[in-house]
Scaffold this motif. Sequence first.
Motif, short mmCIF file in Angstrom:
data_model
loop_
_atom_site.label_atom_id
_atom_site.label_comp_id
_atom_site.label_asym_id
_atom_site.label_seq_id
_atom_site.Cartn_x
_atom_site.Cartn_y
_atom_site.Cartn_z
N TRP A 63 0.84 -1.21 0.00
CA TRP A 63 0.00 0.00 0.00
C TRP A 63 0.86 1.24 0.00
N ASN A 64 0.21 2.34 -0.36
CA ASN A 64 0.87 3.63 -0.46
C ASN A 64 0.55 4.39 0.82
N ASN A 65 1.57 4.69 1.63
CA ASN A 65 1.28 5.35 2.92
C ASN A 65 1.53 6.85 2.84
N GLY A 66 1.66 7.38 1.62
CA GLY A 66 1.78 8.83 1.47
C GLY A 66 3.21 9.31 1.39
N TYR A 67 4.21 8.44 1.79
CA TYR A 67 5.60 8.87 1.52
C TYR A 67 6.42 7.77 0.86
N SER A 68 5.86 6.57 0.76
CA SER A 68 6.50 5.51 0.00
C SER A 68 5.42 4.46 -0.29
N PHE A 69 5.80 3.37 -0.94
CA PHE A 69 4.85 2.25 -0.95
C PHE A 69 5.51 1.17 -0.10
N LEU A 70 4.69 0.52 0.70
CA LEU A 70 5.30 -0.52 1.54
C LEU A 70 4.54 -1.83 1.46
N VAL A 71 5.31 -2.92 1.67
CA VAL A 71 4.74 -4.26 1.70
C VAL A 71 4.83 -4.72 3.14
N PHE A 116 25.30 9.00 -4.49
CA PHE A 116 23.91 8.56 -4.33
C PHE A 116 23.66 7.39 -5.27
N TYR A 117 22.78 6.49 -4.86
CA TYR A 117 22.21 5.51 -5.80
C TYR A 117 20.83 6.03 -6.18
N PRO A 118 20.25 5.53 -7.26
CA PRO A 118 18.93 6.03 -7.66
C PRO A 118 17.79 5.64 -6.72
N ALA A 119 18.03 4.60 -5.89
CA ALA A 119 16.97 4.18 -4.96
C ALA A 119 17.58 3.32 -3.86
N GLU A 120 16.84 3.13 -2.79
CA GLU A 120 17.30 2.32 -1.64
C GLU A 120 16.10 1.60 -1.04
N LEU A 121 16.29 0.30 -0.81
CA LEU A 121 15.26 -0.57 -0.20
C LEU A 121 15.55 -0.66 1.30
N HIS A 122 14.51 -0.55 2.11
CA HIS A 122 14.64 -0.76 3.56
C HIS A 122 13.73 -1.89 4.01
N PRO A 170 0.31 -0.27 -10.05
CA PRO A 170 -0.84 0.50 -10.54
C PRO A 170 -2.05 0.37 -9.61
N ALA A 171 -2.23 -0.82 -9.06
CA ALA A 171 -3.38 -1.00 -8.16
C ALA A 171 -3.01 -0.46 -6.77
N VAL A 172 -1.81 -0.75 -6.34
CA VAL A 172 -1.20 -0.44 -5.05
C VAL A 172 -1.99 -1.01 -3.89
N LYS A 173 -3.31 -0.74 -3.81
CA LYS A 173 -4.04 -1.42 -2.74
C LYS A 173 -4.18 -2.85 -3.25
N HIS A 174 -3.18 -3.66 -3.03
CA HIS A 174 -3.12 -4.92 -3.75
C HIS A 174 -2.85 -6.05 -2.77
N LYS A 175 -3.68 -7.05 -2.76
CA LYS A 175 -3.43 -8.21 -1.89
C LYS A 175 -2.35 -9.05 -2.56
N PHE A 176 -1.36 -9.46 -1.80
CA PHE A 176 -0.33 -10.35 -2.34
C PHE A 176 -0.62 -11.75 -1.89
N ASP A 177 -0.27 -12.74 -2.70
CA ASP A 177 -0.38 -14.12 -2.19
C ASP A 177 0.89 -14.37 -1.39
#
Length: 261
Positions: A63-71, A116-122, A170-177
Motif C-alpha cells: 500500500w501507499n502510505n503517502g511517503y513511499s509504498f510498503l509491503v 547517491f544511488y537512484p533508490a534504496e530498499l529498507h 498501478p493498483a497499489v491497494k493490492h493483496k499479495f499471495d
Amino acid sequence: LQVWGSPDSLHRLPVHPLWQSPLTIPGGTRQSPINIQWRDSVYDPFLKPLKISYDPTTCLHIWNNGYSFLVEFDDSADRSIIVGGPLENQYRLKQFHFHWGAINEWGSEHTVDSKFYPAELHLVHWNAVVYPTFEEAVMEGNGLAVIGVFLKVNSLSHHEGLQTLVDALPAVKHKFDVFDPSCLIPSCPDYWTYAGSLTTPPLTESVTWIIKKKPIEVDENQLEAFRMLLFTSDGEEEKRMVDNFRPLQPLMNRTVRSSFQ
Ligand SMILES: NS(=O)(=O)c1ccc(S(=O)(=O)NCc2cccs2)s1
Ligand SMILES: [Zn+2]
C-alpha cells in the motif's frame, strides 16, 4: 545542500516538502541517513554473517502510505526473521519500502563516498524477543534493525523479483499471495553497520542499520514505475511520489563497521 553529479546535472538536491520543516531530533546524536566513507569504516572480525529466513506466506499487502509504498508482513510470530550480523537478538520482519529520486542522479538515503544511488530498499525488523510490540520497539535503542539495499540501474538487467512488486503498483491497494523479499537482497554477504535512527517521523534513534555493500540491479522501466506513484490522494492535485529521501545527517561520535576487509 550537497551538489553532486556530472556537470550537466549540477542541480541542487531537492528539499522535499516532507523535510522542509527542520525535522531534526533536538539533541539527536545518532540520526540517519549518513554518508558511508568507505575508507573510514572499520573492519570488525567479530561481526557474524547475517542470517535471513523469511516465510513468503507472511506477506500481507502492498500500500501507499503517502511517503513511499510498503509491503507489510504478518509479524505475529517468529516466521520471517533475521539473526546474527551485529544483532544480539533475532528480529521480526514488519515491512519493507523504498526511497527513490525523480532522476537516477539521486534517490538513496545513505550515500557511499558521497555517491547517491537512484533508490534504496529498507527491510524493517523489530526486536520481539525483548519488546512486546513493534510500537514499543520503535522507541528503544535496540528495538529495530533495518537492512538497506541500494538499487542501481542497468538497462540490461531486468529484476524478476522486483517486477512482481512493479506489476502491483498501478493498483497499489493490492493483496499479495506470497512474496519472499530475500530475492531483493544481494547474495554477497558484505555489509556496513552503524547505530542510527528512523529516517521519517518519529525519527527515533532505535535502528541498527545494516547496509549491504553490493547493490541490486534493476532496469529503467522498473524505477520509472516507482515514479508513477503519487503522494496525493484521489481528487487532490497530483504530485508524483519522487525524492522521498531524508537529507544526510551528521555522523557525530559514531563509527561505521564493515563485515569485510
Ligand atoms: N526509512 S526507515 O526505514 O528509517 C523507517 C521509517 C519509519 C519506519 S516504521 O515502519 O517503523 N514506521 C514508523 C512508526 C510506525 C508506528 C509507530 S512508529 S521504518
Ligand atoms: Zn526507509
